[in-house]
Design an enzyme around this catalytic site. Structure first.
Site, PDB file in Angstrom:
ATOM      1  N   GLY A   1       1.750  50.925  30.797  1.00 13.06           N
ATOM      2  CA  GLY A   1       0.507  51.028  29.444  1.00 13.06           C
ATOM      3  C   GLY A   1      -0.035  52.128  30.181  1.00 13.06           C
TER       4      GLY A   1
ATOM      5  CB  ILE B   1      -3.957  51.198  33.975  1.00 10.55           C
ATOM      6  CG1 ILE B   1      -5.500  51.110  32.612  1.00 10.55           C
ATOM      7  CG2 ILE B   1      -4.461  51.382  35.222  1.00 10.55           C
ATOM      8  CD1 ILE B   1      -6.023  49.547  33.272  1.00 10.55           C
TER       9      ILE B   1
ATOM     10  CB  SER C   1       7.661  49.912  31.328  1.00  9.93           C
ATOM     11  OG  SER C   1       6.925  49.512  29.451  1.00  9.93           O
TER      12      SER C   1
ATOM     13  CB  THR D   1      -5.541  48.301  40.417  1.00 10.47           C
ATOM     14  OG1 THR D   1      -4.498  48.916  40.265  1.00 10.47           O
ATOM     15  CG2 THR D   1      -5.427  48.787  41.426  1.00 10.47           C
TER      16      THR D   1
ATOM     17  NE  ARG E   1      -6.599  39.542  34.784  1.00  9.59           N
ATOM     18  CZ  ARG E   1      -7.534  40.894  34.568  1.00  9.59           C
ATOM     19  NH1 ARG E   1      -6.924  41.607  35.369  1.00  9.59           N
ATOM     20  NH2 ARG E   1      -7.849  40.588  33.659  1.00  9.59           N
TER      21      ARG E   1
ATOM     22  CD  GLU F   1      -9.719  38.211  41.249  1.00  8.32           C
ATOM     23  OE1 GLU F   1     -10.012  38.515  40.327  1.00  8.32           O
ATOM     24  OE2 GLU F   1      -8.277  39.281  41.441  1.00  8.32           O
TER      25      GLU F   1
ATOM     26  CG  HIS G   1     -10.500  41.863  40.087  1.00  7.97           C
ATOM     27  ND1 HIS G   1      -9.470  41.078  38.817  1.00  7.97           N
ATOM     28  CD2 HIS G   1     -10.474  42.630  38.901  1.00  7.97           C
ATOM     29  CE1 HIS G   1      -9.698  41.337  37.790  1.00  7.97           C
ATOM     30  NE2 HIS G   1      -9.921  42.133  37.858  1.00  7.97           N
ATOM     31  CB  ILE G   2     -14.394  46.670  42.617  1.00  5.27           C
ATOM     32  CG1 ILE G   2     -13.470  47.105  43.651  1.00  5.27           C
ATOM     33  CG2 ILE G   2     -15.497  45.161  43.230  1.00  5.27           C
ATOM     34  CD1 ILE G   2     -15.181  48.407  45.091  1.00  5.27           C
TER      35      ILE G   2
HETATM   36  C1  DGY Z   1     -10.343  44.029  33.663  1.00  2.00           C
HETATM   37  O1  DGY Z   1     -10.889  44.454  32.776  1.00  2.00           O
HETATM   38  O2  DGY Z   1      -9.063  43.278  32.875  1.00  2.00           O
HETATM   39  C2  DGY Z   1     -10.127  44.396  34.943  1.00  2.00           C
HETATM   40  O3  DGY Z   1      -9.239  43.976  35.509  1.00  2.00           O
HETATM   41  C3  DGY Z   1     -11.593  44.250  35.208  1.00  2.00           C
HETATM   42  O4  DGY Z   1     -12.292  45.628  34.728  1.00  2.00           O
END
Ligand code: DGY
Length: 327
Positions: free
Chosen positions: A155, A157, A177, A236, A238, A267, A286-287
């Site tokens: 996607g 990201i 994908s 990064t 889930r 989490e 989760h930053i």
């Molecule tokens: C999201 O937006 O889903 C991220 O995991 C947090 O910014």
């Protein structure tokens, strides 16, 4: 005056935008998130809700709050919301896509380099008094130039992360994908492959897919064993996409080289997690989207979603647009 409840403190840009649209805004002020009861109590008095990815917007909550005219997550991911139930109830659900793609990809890139070059472990060794000499064989890392990157979920990201890796290191791109992306194939010489091939061929695997029934737990013992011993695993997206116990085992047994995680399962991560002491793991809380500009932009999109939802217009980030077409 219509009322908006925001379940945590978020950048002022949201509050200013909502107020200038003539809305009354109430923000949960504590650093500790509201309990489910507290959330319901405040939402009962509101027309719209801006919630966090840690709020559980399940069917029960939605049934009790079906008066809400719009709900928006302050996040792009929306696995914390029962979309089916919201759609049945006719509640528009918003999210904050696009504005966080770059910050999130940058963070994945940071984790990848940090794991490849043993940044955290070498830094810790200084504090432990182990820096006695220049070490000709100490902390040997991995080069990334020309290596193969495997993306799970191509996607926005995933595409931005591919661009960074391709342009910085000439990495070859494979991806797993549901949909083929011919424009990405053309741009980066990327290739869509099946999951087994991605696991076997990639030097770095980075997860950028949403959490759903098809992706939950796909990185398990079997998957880690199919990866190269030199492979780096980055997540990064889930935490529930990987099986944490299996990942810990794979890292401890040297079945893979290392892991960089911005998300965990569950989490928040326990401060006792072995992932915090393993030399080949780096974890952040989760930053990935946490830059000043990105969070302000997310706040703006969330506020716009509320304003548009209250006017029965299409949201900027619209998870269930079918609700709008039904109106
Ligand atoms: C999201 O937006 O889903 C991220 O995991 C947090 O910014």
């Amino acid at each position: 005056m219509e009322k908006v409840f925001i379940s945590r403190r978020i950048p002022n840009r949201a509050i200013e935008t909502l107020k200038s649209a003539g809305l009354e805004v109430k923000v949960w002020g504590s650093a500790i998130p509201p309990t489910q009861e507290e959330l319901a109590e405040h939402t009962a008095l509101a027309d719209a809700l801006i919630c966090m990815l840690s709020d559980n917007i399940n069917k029960d909550f939605l049934l009790k709050n079906k008066h809400l005219k719009v709900i928006t997550n302050y996040a792009v991911g929306f696995n914390n919301i029962d979309i089916g139930a919201a759609t049945e109830l006719g509640i528009p659900i918003g999210n904050t896509p696009d504005v966080l793609s770059e910050a999130t990809a940058d963070h994945a890139f940071t984790l990848m380099l940090a794991v490849a070059r043993k940044i955290l472990d070498s830094n810790r060794s200084i504090g432990e008094g182990k820096w006695k000499n220049w070490e000709p064989m100490g902390f040997l890392g991995q080069d990334l130039r020309g290596r193969t990157l495997g993306i799970v979920g191509m996607g926005r990201i995933g595409q931005e992360f591919s661009r960074l890796c391709h342009q910085a290191f000439g990495m070859k791109i494979l991806y797993f994908s549901n949909t083929a992306k011919p424009e990405i194939d053309k741009k980066f010489g990327a290739k869509k492959v099946d999951f087994d091939e991605l696991l076997a061929q990639s030097d770095v695997i980075s997860v950028h897919t949403s959490l759903n029934e098809g992706t939950k737990g796909i990185f398990d013992k079997k998957a880690f064993r199919q990866m190269k011993k030199s492979a780096i695993f980055i997540n990064t997206a889930r935490g529930e996409i990987h099986q944490e116990a299996d990942l810990i085992e794979a890292l401890s047994a040297g079945e893979i080289w290392g892991a960089g995680l911005d998300v965990s399962n569950p989490e928040p991560m326990s401060s006792e997690s072995p992932l915090l002491t393993l030399p080949n793991a780096i974890v952040t809380p989760h930053i990935a989207s946490a830059t000043i500009d990105t969070r302000a932009n997310m706040a703006f999109i969330a506020a716009q979603n509320v304003i548009k939802g209250l006017k029965n217009e299409k949201l900027l980030g619209f998870v269930n647009p079918i609700v709008h077409t039904k109106v």
